[in-house]
Write an enzyme that holds these catalytic residues in place. Structure first.
Site, PDB file in Angstrom:
ATOM      1  N   CYS A 131      -2.288   5.339  -0.022  1.00  0.00           N
ATOM      2  CA  CYS A 131      -1.452   4.394  -0.766  1.00  0.00           C
ATOM      3  C   CYS A 131      -0.647   3.469   0.139  1.00  0.00           C
ATOM      4  CB  CYS A 131      -0.517   5.151  -1.701  1.00  0.00           C
ATOM      5  SG  CYS A 131      -1.388   6.117  -2.956  1.00  0.00           S
TER       6      CYS A 131
ATOM      7  N   HIS B 187       5.324   0.442  -3.739  1.00  0.00           N
ATOM      8  CA  HIS B 187       4.052   0.996  -4.188  1.00  0.00           C
ATOM      9  C   HIS B 187       4.267   1.708  -5.517  1.00  0.00           C
ATOM     10  CE1 HIS B 187       0.674   3.591  -4.705  1.00  0.00           C
ATOM     11  NE2 HIS B 187       1.357   4.664  -4.385  1.00  0.00           N
TER      12      HIS B 187
ATOM     13  N   ASN C  13      -1.509   3.972 -10.932  1.00  0.00           N
ATOM     14  CA  ASN C  13      -1.393   4.005  -9.470  1.00  0.00           C
ATOM     15  C   ASN C  13      -2.733   3.580  -8.890  1.00  0.00           C
ATOM     16  OD1 ASN C  13      -1.346   4.735  -6.746  1.00  0.00           O
ATOM     17  ND2 ASN C  13      -0.103   6.549  -7.087  1.00  0.00           N
TER      18      ASN C  13
END
Length: 349
Positions: free
Chosen positions: A117, A259, A289
């Site tokens: 990520c 994020h 996500n």
């Protein structure tokens, strides 16, 4: 003074985001998982997400976003293509050369970055370094993920969170003091905690063990409670360091783009930093996500919605497997190409 000129900065000139058209709602997931819409929303903040159709893969997503970013920047060639992804087309070779070729950029430098990520910010740092070193004057940086290909569809912890998509930026050599210049980059890792976020099977460690992999070991796995704590701590610290190096205070930030791990993590980081809720951007409720694609997709969404404009001071921060974390700053540029990036399959709909 030694009389030597400062190295060029990487300046943001193009932006694009793309989501596959297929939408999966919480109600769709409830039909196969022991969960509910209320449970998913309360723990993740997600109501829907986009996933690829059979036959589509990460490179296709990356090409769509990359083409939009190039168009946004006025078109033309680049010297380097960097693709951040956890879901490459294959273990070998890298995905970036294929993406570059499909974009008509055969012959340019191209490589992948694997930092889960945090991947987009690590890839952006690589672009900053290439420009500063004189290796490139124009770089296409793409975060692209097809997480639906590595998520156990029966795992309630991960199946409700992760999704597919791609976002991309173009950065060009310019002056450190001009709008769009990428600020100080803060990068970090802690490999002692690599097992908190992992796919156990498929790599050399498992293959050389002489032991067959369990079916579930081919899927993405995450120790959620531990990840939550480290995500908040590490992202907050990285963001604070980036602000300090830029000479900013939290109160100087007009828009915080973290994020999109989950809504609770993003909220906790914002609270720790002291950035008011109205200055935080988020789209996890609509896209889930998307790992390395998360930040560029959020950038595209926030611009398209009119919540991010020229002169705004922006803080970017991320946390991912590795463990890895990163943060940086920039003042948003006035480039016309960045005002309304095209965004098919729009998450703002």
């Amino acid at each position: 003074m030694n009389g030597r000129a400062s190295p060029p900065a990487a300046v943001l000139t193009g932006l694009g985001g793309w989501l596959p058209p297929r939408v999966v709602t919480n109600d769709d997931l409830v039909r196969r998982l022991d969960t509910s819409d209320e449970w998913i929303r309360s723990r993740t903040g997600i109501s829907r997400r986009h996933v690829i159709d059979p036959g589509m893969s990460t490179a296709a997503l990356a090409v769509e976003a990359g083409a939009l970013a190039l168009k946004s920047s006025g078109g033309g060639d680049v010297d380097s293509v960097i693709v951040a992804t956890t879901t490459p087309e294959r273990l070998c070779p890298a995905t970036a050369p294929l993406v570059a070729a499909r974009l008509g950029l055969t012959g340019v430098a191209a490589h992948d970055v694997s930092a889960v990520c945090t991947g987009f910010l690590y890839a952006l740092a690589s672009a900053v370094g290439q420009i500063a070193a004189g290796l490139a004057r124009r770089v296409l940086v793409i975060g692209a993920e097809a997480y639906s290909t590595i998520i156990n569809p029966l795992d309630r912890q991960t199946a409700v969170i992760f999704a597919d998509g791609a976002g991309a930026v173009v950065v060009e050599a310019g002056s450190p003091d001009e709008p769009g210049a990428i600020g100080p980059m803060v990068l970090g890792s802690d490999g002692e905690l690599s097992d908190l976020i992992t796919i156990p099977a498929g790599g050399s460690q498992q293959r050389s063990s002489g032991q067959p992999a369990r079916p579930e070991d081919h899927y993405f796995q995450m120790r959620g409670r531990d990840v939550y704590r480290h995500a908040v701590e590490r992202t907050t610290a990285a963001a604070q360091a980036a602000l300090e190096r830029a000479g900013w205070q939290a109160g100087d930030v007009d828009r915080f783009l973290p994020h999109q791990a989950n809504a609770r993590i993003c909220s906790a980081i914002g609270d720790e930093l002291g950035i008011p809720a109205e200055r935080r951007a988020g789209n996890i409720d609509r896209v889930g996500n998307t790992a390395a694609a998360s930040i560029p997709l959020l950038m595209a969404d926030t611009v398209a919605s009119g919540l991010l404009g020229p002169g705004d001071r922006v803080l970017l921060a991320a946390f991912g497997g590795g463990l890895t974390w990163a943060a940086t700053t920039l003042t948003w540029p006035a480039s016309a190409g960045l005002r309304q990036p095209t965004h098919p399959g729009s998450s703002t709909a």
